[in-house]
Design an enzyme around this catalytic site. Structure first.
Site, PDB file in Angstrom:
ATOM      1  N   ARG A  58      13.988  -6.949  -5.249  1.00 49.98           N
ATOM      2  CA  ARG A  58      14.328  -7.029  -3.818  1.00 49.98           C
ATOM      3  C   ARG A  58      13.144  -6.632  -2.936  1.00 49.98           C
ATOM      4  NH1 ARG A  58      20.525  -4.712  -3.911  1.00 49.98           N
ATOM      5  NH2 ARG A  58      21.389  -6.608  -4.829  1.00 49.98           N
ATOM      6  N   GLU A 100      16.981 -13.318 -11.514  1.00 48.05           N
ATOM      7  CA  GLU A 100      18.327 -13.894 -11.574  1.00 48.05           C
ATOM      8  C   GLU A 100      18.656 -14.400 -12.983  1.00 48.05           C
ATOM      9  OE1 GLU A 100      20.649 -13.521  -9.528  1.00 48.05           O
ATOM     10  OE2 GLU A 100      19.592 -12.961  -7.696  1.00 48.05           O
ATOM     11  N   GLN A 146      24.387 -12.168 -17.524  1.00 49.62           N
ATOM     12  CA  GLN A 146      24.893 -11.571 -18.770  1.00 49.62           C
ATOM     13  C   GLN A 146      24.274 -10.221 -19.100  1.00 49.62           C
ATOM     14  OE1 GLN A 146      27.199 -13.484 -20.185  1.00 49.62           O
ATOM     15  NE2 GLN A 146      26.678 -15.541 -19.550  1.00 49.62           N
ATOM     16  N   THR A 147      23.403  -9.687 -18.255  1.00 46.45           N
ATOM     17  CA  THR A 147      22.784  -8.403 -18.573  1.00 46.45           C
ATOM     18  C   THR A 147      22.862  -7.478 -17.353  1.00 46.45           C
ATOM     19  OG1 THR A 147      21.269  -9.671 -19.959  1.00 46.45           O
ATOM     20  CG2 THR A 147      20.733  -7.365 -19.634  1.00 46.45           C
ATOM     21  N   LEU A 190      17.174  -8.607 -24.662  1.00 45.08           N
ATOM     22  CA  LEU A 190      17.964  -9.090 -23.518  1.00 45.08           C
ATOM     23  C   LEU A 190      19.075 -10.051 -23.944  1.00 45.08           C
ATOM     24  CD1 LEU A 190      15.467  -9.869 -20.601  1.00 45.08           C
ATOM     25  CD2 LEU A 190      17.373  -8.285 -20.525  1.00 45.08           C
ATOM     26  N   TYR A 199      20.707 -13.873 -25.377  1.00 41.56           N
ATOM     27  CA  TYR A 199      20.752 -15.230 -24.825  1.00 41.56           C
ATOM     28  C   TYR A 199      19.330 -15.788 -24.695  1.00 41.56           C
ATOM     29  CZ  TYR A 199      25.403 -13.640 -23.635  1.00 41.56           C
ATOM     30  OH  TYR A 199      26.669 -13.126 -23.698  1.00 41.56           O
ATOM     31  N   TYR A 215      24.241 -21.700  -9.485  1.00 40.07           N
ATOM     32  CA  TYR A 215      24.114 -20.302  -9.060  1.00 40.07           C
ATOM     33  C   TYR A 215      22.643 -19.911  -8.840  1.00 40.07           C
ATOM     34  CZ  TYR A 215      23.472 -15.372  -9.095  1.00 40.07           C
ATOM     35  OH  TYR A 215      23.036 -14.125  -8.738  1.00 40.07           O
ATOM     36  N   ASP A 262      28.396 -16.192  -8.374  1.00 41.15           N
ATOM     37  CA  ASP A 262      28.451 -15.658  -9.744  1.00 41.15           C
ATOM     38  C   ASP A 262      29.814 -14.993  -9.954  1.00 41.15           C
ATOM     39  OD1 ASP A 262      28.345 -13.247  -8.442  1.00 41.15           O
ATOM     40  OD2 ASP A 262      26.704 -12.416  -9.646  1.00 41.15           O
ATOM     41  N   CYS A 270      38.857   0.471  -3.195  1.00 39.44           N
ATOM     42  CA  CYS A 270      39.241  -0.047  -1.873  1.00 39.44           C
ATOM     43  C   CYS A 270      39.073   1.011  -0.779  1.00 39.44           C
ATOM     44  CB  CYS A 270      40.686  -0.535  -1.887  1.00 39.44           C
ATOM     45  SG  CYS A 270      40.968  -1.841  -3.102  1.00 39.44           S
ATOM     46  N   CYS A 279      41.220  -7.543   3.504  1.00 43.39           N
ATOM     47  CA  CYS A 279      41.352  -8.073   2.148  1.00 43.39           C
ATOM     48  C   CYS A 279      42.825  -8.306   1.816  1.00 43.39           C
ATOM     49  CB  CYS A 279      40.720  -7.090   1.163  1.00 43.39           C
ATOM     50  SG  CYS A 279      40.957  -7.576  -0.549  1.00 43.39           S
TER      51      CYS A 279
HETATM   52  N1  ADE Z   1      23.302  -9.733 -10.154  1.00 43.94           N
HETATM   53  C1  ADE Z   1      22.943 -11.019 -10.054  1.00 43.94           C
HETATM   54  N2  ADE Z   1      22.033 -11.187  -9.078  1.00 43.94           N
HETATM   55  C2  ADE Z   1      21.803  -9.967  -8.554  1.00 43.94           C
HETATM   56  C3  ADE Z   1      20.953  -9.482  -7.549  1.00 43.94           C
HETATM   57  N3  ADE Z   1      20.143 -10.299  -6.881  1.00 43.94           N
HETATM   58  N4  ADE Z   1      20.995  -8.169  -7.271  1.00 43.94           N
HETATM   59  C4  ADE Z   1      21.808  -7.364  -7.964  1.00 43.94           C
HETATM   60  N5  ADE Z   1      22.614  -7.747  -8.920  1.00 43.94           N
HETATM   61  C5  ADE Z   1      22.615  -9.040  -9.236  1.00 43.94           C
END
Ligand code: ADE
Length: 370
Positions: free
Chosen positions: A49, A61, A66-67, A104, A106, A144, A162, A224, A233
């Site tokens: 990020r 991504e 899956q992880t 990891l 896959y 995705y 996702d 919640c 919601c």
């Molecule tokens: N899981 C999938 N994409 C993500 C992202 N960009 N940040 C955090 N978790 C994620």
């Protein structure tokens, strides 16, 4: 200010009035402000990020499919520092790539990364194309991932649906669509495509993912009481969070019994390369054979002429998506000539050169290096 205080986000929400009912689209539109405000305050600091360039977003991504986030972090840092560009990825040697991916799971995800990198290098001069349609045509990039890269790196208002997003939006809109079905994913993409904001769609997608990971959690009750969308919601209002989302159609896994051997020789521990097709294709393995074998079966099963059984090893289990391996094991000492498929390795070689998948982790830990 305590952002987790109950109903802090209520004043950002547009609520239904009596006699006026929200469509799912209205409800998601009403959720945008509190969702974005919450994300601004609560987004985790994650390595990808910090600098959301297309290459970094793509790699993260794919790793995150899956992880878990915590498991991905060190892999991401190591991968990016060793292969900082599309070109470097396009040129990496297959075994080295598998080594960077080791653990990891896959592994076809990693092989597709390299295939896609070669295409990106050839077709787009090493830059991921800023086009949803072009991204989707690359190997291993589905709807995705294309949406995530397009929105996070290029600010294109494309949905990135996702499992987190499916869960959150199914609950917010009280949808009974079965989220294991492709048709439900398509409908969800169409819905989000209608409401996704034109400014900062990348943060919008990540906010939905983040709320799914931290608040509207999959196992156990959702939190919640700290959710910025609580008053909107429908699942919470109607008491349906326990039954939504609907997930049917999960197939049972096939159980495969294996016998795994740690085979010691004077040259090192024996490993083998797996077939180029199928589960864990092209990776390395500890010698193993199907069945719950006994001491008397080992010579024939592992092609050993002269060997000694040192001990029986504990049972272990590894779960893949469609298969479970139930393993037992032996420690052997082998003498004399060996079949050509065996590779004797020392500790440093196994660590540095040969990718050995996590399925063998329980036995790898029991190797006694001399
Ligand atoms: N899981 C999938 N994409 C993500 C992202 N960009 N940040 C955090 N978790 C994620």
């Amino acid at each position: 200010m305590d952002m987790f205080k109950e109903n802090y986000y209520d004043r950002l929400q547009v609520l239904e009035r009596p006699g006026q009912f929200f469509t799912p689209e209205d409800r998601l539109k009403a959720a945008e402000k509190p969702l974005m405000a919450w994300y601004k305050e609560n987004a985790r600091e994650l390595p990808w990020r910090k600098k959301p360039e297309a290459y970094r977003v793509w790699i993260s991504e794919i790793m995150l499919q899956q992880t878990r986030v915590e498991a991905v972090k060190p892999y991401f840092e190591r991968f990016i520092s060793e292969l900082p560009t599309v070109k470097a990825l396009a040129q990496v040697e297959a075994d080295r790539l598998m080594k960077l991916w080791e653990g990891l799971g896959y592994y076809s995800r990693a092989r597709n990364l390299k295939k896609a990198a070669i295409e990106i290098d050839g077709l787009y001069d090493g830059q991921l194309p800023p086009s949803l349609e072009k991204l989707k045509k690359l190997p291993g990039i589905g709807s995705y991932t294309a949406g995530a890269v397009a929105s996070i790196a290029y600010g294109i208002p494309a949905p990135a649906v996702d499992g987190n997003v499916l869960r959150v939006v199914s609950r917010v809109t009280a949808s009974y669509e079965d989220i294991t079905k492709q048709s439900a994913k398509n409908k969800m993409e169409a819905l989000i495509g209608k409401v996704i904001p034109k400014t900062d769609p990348g943060s919008y997608n990540q906010a939905l993912i983040e709320i799914g990971a931290l608040v509207c959690v999959p196992n156990g009750s959702p939190h919640c009481n700290i959710c910025p969308l609580a008053s909107l919601c429908l699942a919470r209002i109607k008491g349906l969070t326990g039954e939504l989302p609907v997930k049917s159609g999960k197939k049972e896994r096939k159980i495969v019994q294996l016998t795994v051997c740690i085979i010691e020789t004077n040259q090192g521990i024996l490993i083998r390369k797996r077939e180029d097709q199928g589960l864990l294709a092209g990776l390395y393995e500890l010698p193993n054979a199907e069945g719950d074998l006994q001491e008397k079966d080992l010579g024939e099963a592992f092609g050993l002429e002269n060997y000694e059984v040192l001990e029986r090893l504990p049972a272990a289990k590894h779960i893949f998506t469609h298969v479970e391996w139930h393993m037992n094991g032996f420690r052997l000492k082998a003498f004399g000539k060996l079949q050509e498929s065996y590779i004797p390795v020392k500790e440093k070689q196994l660590e540095g050169e040969y990718p050995l998948p996590n399925a063998f982790k329980a036995y790898r830990k029991l190797i006694q290096w001399k």
